[in-house]
Design a protein around this motif. Structure first.
Motif, PDB file in Angstrom:
ATOM      1  N   UNK A 109     -16.618   5.466 -14.173  1.00 47.46           N
ATOM      2  CA  UNK A 109     -16.236   6.806 -14.238  1.00 47.46           C
ATOM      3  C   UNK A 109     -16.810   7.659 -15.124  1.00 47.46           C
ATOM      4  N   UNK A 134     -19.702   9.808 -14.275  1.00 44.36           N
ATOM      5  CA  UNK A 134     -19.455  10.899 -13.342  1.00 44.36           C
ATOM      6  C   UNK A 134     -18.703  11.326 -13.730  1.00 44.36           C
ATOM      7  N   UNK A 135     -17.400  11.389 -14.775  1.00 42.18           N
ATOM      8  CA  UNK A 135     -17.096  12.745 -15.480  1.00 42.18           C
ATOM      9  C   UNK A 135     -18.334  13.562 -16.315  1.00 42.18           C
ATOM     10  N   UNK A 143     -20.300  15.549 -14.225  1.00 36.96           N
ATOM     11  CA  UNK A 143     -19.226  16.523 -13.497  1.00 36.96           C
ATOM     12  C   UNK A 143     -19.311  17.449 -13.690  1.00 36.96           C
ATOM     13  N   UNK A 181     -25.109  11.394 -13.830  1.00 36.97           N
ATOM     14  CA  UNK A 181     -24.930  10.760 -12.764  1.00 36.97           C
ATOM     15  C   UNK A 181     -25.804   9.429 -12.017  1.00 36.97           C
ATOM     16  N   UNK A 231     -19.789   7.610  -4.132  1.00 39.10           N
ATOM     17  CA  UNK A 231     -19.406   8.012  -5.022  1.00 39.10           C
ATOM     18  C   UNK A 231     -20.740   8.915  -6.013  1.00 39.10           C
ATOM     19  N   UNK A 288     -23.319   9.995  -3.672  1.00 39.38           N
ATOM     20  CA  UNK A 288     -23.113  11.343  -2.462  1.00 39.38           C
ATOM     21  C   UNK A 288     -23.094  12.635  -3.593  1.00 39.38           C
ATOM     22  N   UNK A 289     -22.409  12.507  -4.636  1.00 31.36           N
ATOM     23  CA  UNK A 289     -21.866  13.577  -5.530  1.00 31.36           C
ATOM     24  C   UNK A 289     -23.441  13.504  -6.040  1.00 31.36           C
ATOM     25  N   UNK A 318     -24.962  18.228  -5.625  1.00 31.25           N
ATOM     26  CA  UNK A 318     -24.766  18.587  -6.492  1.00 31.25           C
ATOM     27  C   UNK A 318     -27.282  18.784  -6.583  1.00 31.25           C
TER      28      UNK A 318
END
Lengths: 212, 308
Positions: free
Chosen positions: B175, B178-179, B182, B207, B219, B222-223, B227
């Motif tokens: 997480x 990911x943060x 992002x 990522x 996730x 996919x993210x 992007x």
């Protein structure tokens, strides 16, 4: 981690900033928190949204604008507007409209008019460029050929007629999509006799992009 | 003071802290009878706020027979933790790592867990303080800054490994990446032509390392795919009004789109029932002129939506 599905919008940066000030939380978490199998508080994270821009309309739009700008138009002095008809491709008409808003081609204000195949067949006026989209789709070809044919029958058509790939009757030029390995490009296929009859010549830059 | 519960509202913390100090002192007083003289002396110095002097006493205690006493190690861990607070809770301070080492030594010697009522809140404090630093580091992360969030997370995970039986860091580690990823991607989106590249690379890095772990892997994939595709679209949109520049931008965009396509294939392999992945792959395949793939995606979307 719990995951309940992909949500349509994403506010990741805002979430990160909120996380930065959530000093009293016990674990890295999103809000609302859900217990994870590890006992920490980790909840769903929304996904970013994919860009749904019509990319090939954008690519064709760029080519059309650059061709219009670089080409020599023999009778341009007689015109008060640079008129582009976009047949059967509303996304392209919109992209061109957005791109050329407030700009000029060959010193003339640009006017973009979208048509469907039937409507174009009924159109009485001439244009500087006519672009026909969807020409390679079997179910569209007949309607497009009919529409273009009816429009061409009206007197003294001087427009440069371009398709997005098919050699429809009455076309002067086709911009064909090319895929070579992972590379993508557009190449040009000319109808020489038709171009000559209209005394139109492609700019040198574009002549280097002829299809193999 | 560490014993205020992490969820306690900040305005109540001083009250809670005072109460906890009382409890702690009563506990210490009770325990003093069992302590060696050096440890007792260190406790008195700590109570008087003379933390460095207390540390000297404890060093002497740990060099002799009192080193066998679990309480001596707890007091050492406590004094180091207090020094960390007194010195301004600096993220780069290594006092928390030293405190953790002493807390571990205490737990090793505390075979029946009598001191867990003190070691547990101390460890919770250490974990929470590292987590605060992780969050601050996420907010401050940039392509030019050192990866302090990863270092702080490693320290947080070390504490949790002592505090939580069968601790598994994966969910929070993924997480966090990911943060950061992002955040970087959002910056890349915002900056577009003006220096988006380093932010995009940073987002790809975080990522990608998140996607190497199985936790929430679909996730991360996919993210990253979305992007990467979007970056290609943005780069094409930003191309100069020049035929060579447009062609070059299209070639570059196609590379991004192909990577996005591969990532979406991997996402679908992990999560074959997710219609969003097929929808995204259909969009990417349209850009890549992969008509067979578009039809394949449409068939799956129709099937997943019950043949609408």
């Amino acid at each position: 981690m719990n995951r309940t599905g992909h949500s349509p919008t994403f506010h990741g940066l805002a979430m990160v900033l909120v996380l930065g000030v959530m000093l009293s939380s016990k674990a890295l978490s999103h809000c609302p928190a859900k217990p994870s199998p590890t006992g920490s508080h980790v909840a769903e994270m929304a996904e970013p949204e994919i860009d749904k821009s019509p990319v090939w309309a954008m690519i064709y739009g760029r080519y059309l604008y650059l061709l219009g700008r670089e080409m020599f138009w023999p009778d341009i002095d007689r015109l008060d507007r640079f008129r582009i008809a976009v047949v059967n491709w509303p996304d392209l008409a919109k992209d061109l409209g957005d791109r050329l808003d407030g700009r000029a081609i060959a010193g003339l204000p640009v006017e973009i008019t979208p048509f469907d195949a039937q409507g174009f067949g009924s159109e009485k006026s001439d244009f500087t460029i006519v672009f026909v989209g969807g020409s390679l789709e079997a179910e569209e070809e007949r309607a497009l050929s009919d529409g273009l044919g009816r429009w061409l029958k009206k007197a003294n058509r001087t427009a440069l007629v371009i398709t997005d790939g098919a050699a429809l009757n009455g076309h002067d030029l086709a911009f064909k999509r090319m895929k070579d390995g992972t590379g993508l490009s557009l190449c040009l296929q000319t109808h020489e006799a038709s171009l000559s009859a209209k005394t139109l010549e492609l700019p040198l830059h574009f002549l280097q992009k002829l299809c193999p | 003071m560490h014993l205020a519960h992490p969820q306690t509202p900040r305005f109540l913390r001083p009250v809670m802290t005072g109460w906890v100090i009382c409890v702690l002192l009563v506990g210490w007083t009770e325990s003093i009878k069992a302590q060696g003289p050096l440890t007792r002396s260190a406790i008195a110095l700590a109570e008087a706020g003379q933390l460095e002097d207390a540390e000297y006493k404890l060093a002497a205690a740990m060099a002799g027979p009192e080193a066998q006493d679990a309480m001596t190690w707890y007091v050492h861990a406590f004094v180091l933790k207090e020094r960390y607070i007194a010195e301004g809770r600096r993220p780069e301070s290594n006092l928390r790592q030293q405190s953790l080492a002493s807390a571990k030594a205490c737990i090793q010697r505390d075979s029946n867990g009598e001191l867990s009522r003190w070691t547990t809140p101390l460890l919770e404090f250490l974990a929470e303080s590292h987590l605060d630093d992780v969050k601050a580091a996420i907010s401050a992360s940039s392509p030019d800054s050192p990866p302090s969030a990863l270092n702080q997370f490693a320290a947080y995970s070390d504490v949790q490994a002592v505090l939580t039986p069968n601790w598994n860091e994966d969910a929070e580690w993924v997480l966090m990446n990911q943060q950061i990823g992002e955040k970087a991607m959002r910056e890349a989106e915002r900056l577009e032509k003006m220096g988006a590249g380093p932010w995009f690379a940073m987002g790809v890095h975080h990522y990608s390392i998140a996607a190497q772990r199985t936790t929430d892997q679909e996730r991360s994939l996919f993210n990253l795919a979305v992007h990467t595709y979007n970056q290609g679209v943005r780069e094409f949109k930003a191309a100069e009004d020049d035929l060579d520049a447009v062609d070059a931008a299209l070639r570059q965009a196609a590379e991004h789109w192909q990577k996005a396509s591969d990532l979406l294939d991997a996402t679908i392999e992990k999560e074959p029932e997710n219609p969003k992945a097929y929808e995204a792959l259909a969009i990417v395949s349209t850009a890549l002129l992969n008509q067979d793939r578009i039809n394949w995606c449409k068939d799956h979307i129709r099937e997943l939506r019950g043949g609408e």
